[in-house]
Design a protein around this motif. Structure first.
Motif, short mmCIF file in Angstrom:
data_model
loop_
_atom_site.label_atom_id
_atom_site.label_comp_id
_atom_site.label_asym_id
_atom_site.label_seq_id
_atom_site.Cartn_x
_atom_site.Cartn_y
_atom_site.Cartn_z
N ASP A 86 -8.21 32.78 -31.91
CA ASP A 86 -7.11 33.60 -32.41
C ASP A 86 -7.38 35.03 -31.94
O ASP A 86 -8.31 35.69 -32.41
CB ASP A 86 -7.06 33.54 -33.94
CG ASP A 86 -5.81 34.20 -34.51
OD1 ASP A 86 -5.39 35.25 -33.95
OD2 ASP A 86 -5.26 33.69 -35.49
N GLN A 87 -6.57 35.50 -31.01
CA GLN A 87 -6.80 36.80 -30.39
C GLN A 87 -6.61 37.97 -31.35
O GLN A 87 -7.07 39.08 -31.09
CB GLN A 87 -5.86 36.97 -29.19
CG GLN A 87 -6.04 35.94 -28.10
CD GLN A 87 -7.37 36.07 -27.37
OE1 GLN A 87 -7.83 37.17 -27.10
NE2 GLN A 87 -7.99 34.94 -27.05
N ASP A 88 -5.92 37.74 -32.47
CA ASP A 88 -5.65 38.81 -33.43
C ASP A 88 -6.73 38.93 -34.48
O ASP A 88 -6.63 39.77 -35.38
CB ASP A 88 -4.30 38.57 -34.12
CG ASP A 88 -3.13 38.64 -33.15
OD1 ASP A 88 -3.18 39.50 -32.25
OD2 ASP A 88 -2.19 37.85 -33.28
N GLU A 92 -16.12 37.71 -36.03
CA GLU A 92 -16.54 37.18 -37.32
C GLU A 92 -15.41 36.47 -38.05
O GLU A 92 -15.62 35.43 -38.67
CB GLU A 92 -17.11 38.29 -38.20
CG GLU A 92 -17.66 37.78 -39.52
CD GLU A 92 -18.53 38.79 -40.24
OE1 GLU A 92 -19.16 38.41 -41.24
OE2 GLU A 92 -18.60 39.96 -39.80
N GLU A 93 -14.21 37.01 -37.97
CA GLU A 93 -13.06 36.39 -38.64
C GLU A 93 -12.74 35.02 -38.04
O GLU A 93 -12.39 34.08 -38.77
CB GLU A 93 -11.85 37.31 -38.55
CG GLU A 93 -11.96 38.53 -39.46
CD GLU A 93 -10.90 39.59 -39.18
OE1 GLU A 93 -10.71 40.46 -40.03
OE2 GLU A 93 -10.28 39.55 -38.08
N ASN A 94 -12.87 34.88 -36.72
CA ASN A 94 -12.67 33.57 -36.08
C ASN A 94 -13.69 32.56 -36.59
O ASN A 94 -13.34 31.42 -36.90
CB ASN A 94 -12.77 33.70 -34.56
CG ASN A 94 -11.44 33.93 -33.89
OD1 ASN A 94 -10.69 32.99 -33.64
ND2 ASN A 94 -11.14 35.19 -33.60
N SER A 128 -15.75 43.00 -33.25
CA SER A 128 -14.84 43.26 -32.13
C SER A 128 -13.75 42.19 -32.07
O SER A 128 -13.97 41.04 -32.44
CB SER A 128 -15.61 43.26 -30.81
OG SER A 128 -16.60 44.25 -30.79
N PHE A 129 -12.59 42.56 -31.57
CA PHE A 129 -11.53 41.59 -31.34
C PHE A 129 -11.85 40.76 -30.11
O PHE A 129 -12.49 41.25 -29.17
CB PHE A 129 -10.18 42.28 -31.19
CG PHE A 129 -9.64 42.83 -32.48
CD1 PHE A 129 -9.04 41.99 -33.41
CD2 PHE A 129 -9.78 44.18 -32.79
CE1 PHE A 129 -8.56 42.49 -34.61
CE2 PHE A 129 -9.32 44.68 -33.98
CZ PHE A 129 -8.70 43.84 -34.91
N GLY A 135 -15.97 37.42 -20.33
CA GLY A 135 -15.86 35.96 -20.21
C GLY A 135 -17.10 35.25 -20.69
O GLY A 135 -17.02 34.21 -21.37
N GLY A 136 -18.27 35.78 -20.36
CA GLY A 136 -19.51 35.15 -20.79
C GLY A 136 -19.69 35.19 -22.29
O GLY A 136 -20.17 34.21 -22.89
N MET A 137 -19.30 36.30 -22.92
CA MET A 137 -19.36 36.39 -24.38
C MET A 137 -18.45 35.36 -25.04
O MET A 137 -18.82 34.71 -26.02
CB MET A 137 -18.96 37.80 -24.83
CG MET A 137 -19.97 38.87 -24.55
SD MET A 137 -19.36 40.50 -25.08
CE MET A 137 -20.81 41.52 -24.78
N LYS A 138 -17.26 35.20 -24.49
CA LYS A 138 -16.32 34.23 -25.06
C LYS A 138 -16.86 32.81 -24.96
O LYS A 138 -16.70 32.00 -25.88
CB LYS A 138 -14.96 34.34 -24.36
CG LYS A 138 -14.21 35.63 -24.67
CD LYS A 138 -12.93 35.75 -23.85
CE LYS A 138 -12.23 37.07 -24.11
NZ LYS A 138 -11.02 37.25 -23.26
N ARG A 139 -17.52 32.50 -23.84
CA ARG A 139 -18.08 31.16 -23.67
C ARG A 139 -19.21 30.91 -24.67
O ARG A 139 -19.32 29.83 -25.26
CB ARG A 139 -18.59 30.98 -22.24
CG ARG A 139 -17.50 30.86 -21.20
CD ARG A 139 -16.81 29.53 -21.29
NE ARG A 139 -15.55 29.53 -20.56
CZ ARG A 139 -14.67 28.53 -20.58
NH1 ARG A 139 -14.92 27.46 -21.32
NH2 ARG A 139 -13.55 28.60 -19.91
#
Length: 233
Positions: A86-88, A92-94, A128-129, A135-139
């Motif tokens: 969820d991009q919004d 932590e919230e995700n 952070s949002f 990209g590496g952080m998201k993975r």
């Protein structure tokens, strides 16, 4: 840990997976290799109960899916090919949302989030949002989310796609650490060197059919895994 018997999936007249039988052992890293369209992702989706097979049987921890969906889903974590946060929401919230979906108590949720963010070295971006992450952080965050409920089986569908070599190596080290913790890992990848570095055994698929299954060492037998892959597909 996982057993598939004569697994088949059709989409209309197209056969995506054709009579696939395999067994995945507890605590191993098992690779699913093949070109685009080989049936890797469809196989993962059936094993994670996202798709119902056209024919064949699946057992996870000796449990069939019928009547055991919730129990089986509690055993597995999934890192998909595509980012689906969820991009919004913040990092932590995700994770908080995902932990709630798995009914983790409040204190355990916070402890688990803290523990996993530290494990993947993302503590500094917890507020952070998602859209601000590399990209590496998201993975890495996808792996954290999949581990939030302490699954026994982790499915990784192209976990390092489009990452630069340095970041890819960091993900490899995380996967090796997870294996050392006793987690069974099923990995699909296009990167031959990734399979050679990580996998205990590998299955090579071509047009939905199993064409080879063995330890990486036996599959190679004096050749590189890339040479074997090219010969078989």
């Amino acid at each position: 840990m996982i057993r598939a018997e004569n697994l088949t999936k059709k989409f209309g007249e197209k056969i995506a997976v054709d009579n696939l039988s395999l067994e995945i052992f507890r605590g191993e890293v098992f690779g699913l290799l093949g070109k685009n369209g080989a049936g890797k992702t469809t196989t993962i989706k059936m094993l994670t109960l996202q798709l119902k097979p056209t024919a064949g049987k699946i057992f996870l921890e000796n449990l069939p899916p019928e009547g055991n969906e919730l129990k089986i889903k509690s055993l597995i974590g999934l890192v998909p090919q595509h980012l689906n946060f969820d991009q919004d929401l913040t990092v932590e919230e995700n994770l908080e949302l995902h932990a709630r979906l798995h009914h983790l108590p409040k204190i355990e949720r916070q402890q688990r989030i803290d523990e996993l963010l530290k494990f993947v070295e993302l503590e500094s971006v917890r507020n952070s949002f998602i859209k601000k992450l590399s990209g590496g952080m998201k993975r890495r965050l996808l792996i954290v989310r999949a581990l939030i409920h302490r699954p026994k089986i982790l499915f990784l569908d192209e976990p390092t796609v489009a990452l630069d070599p340095q970041v890819r190596r960091r993900i490899w080290e995380l996967i090796r650490e997870l294996k050392s913790q006793g987690i069974t890992i099923i990995l699909t990848t296009h990167y031959i060197e990734e399979a050679e570095f990580l996998c205990d055994r590998a299955a090579i698929l071509n047009l939905g059919r199993l064409v080879a299954l063995d330890t990486v060492k036996n599959l190679c037998a004096g050749k590189s895994l890339e040479e074997v892959f090219i010969e078989l597909t």
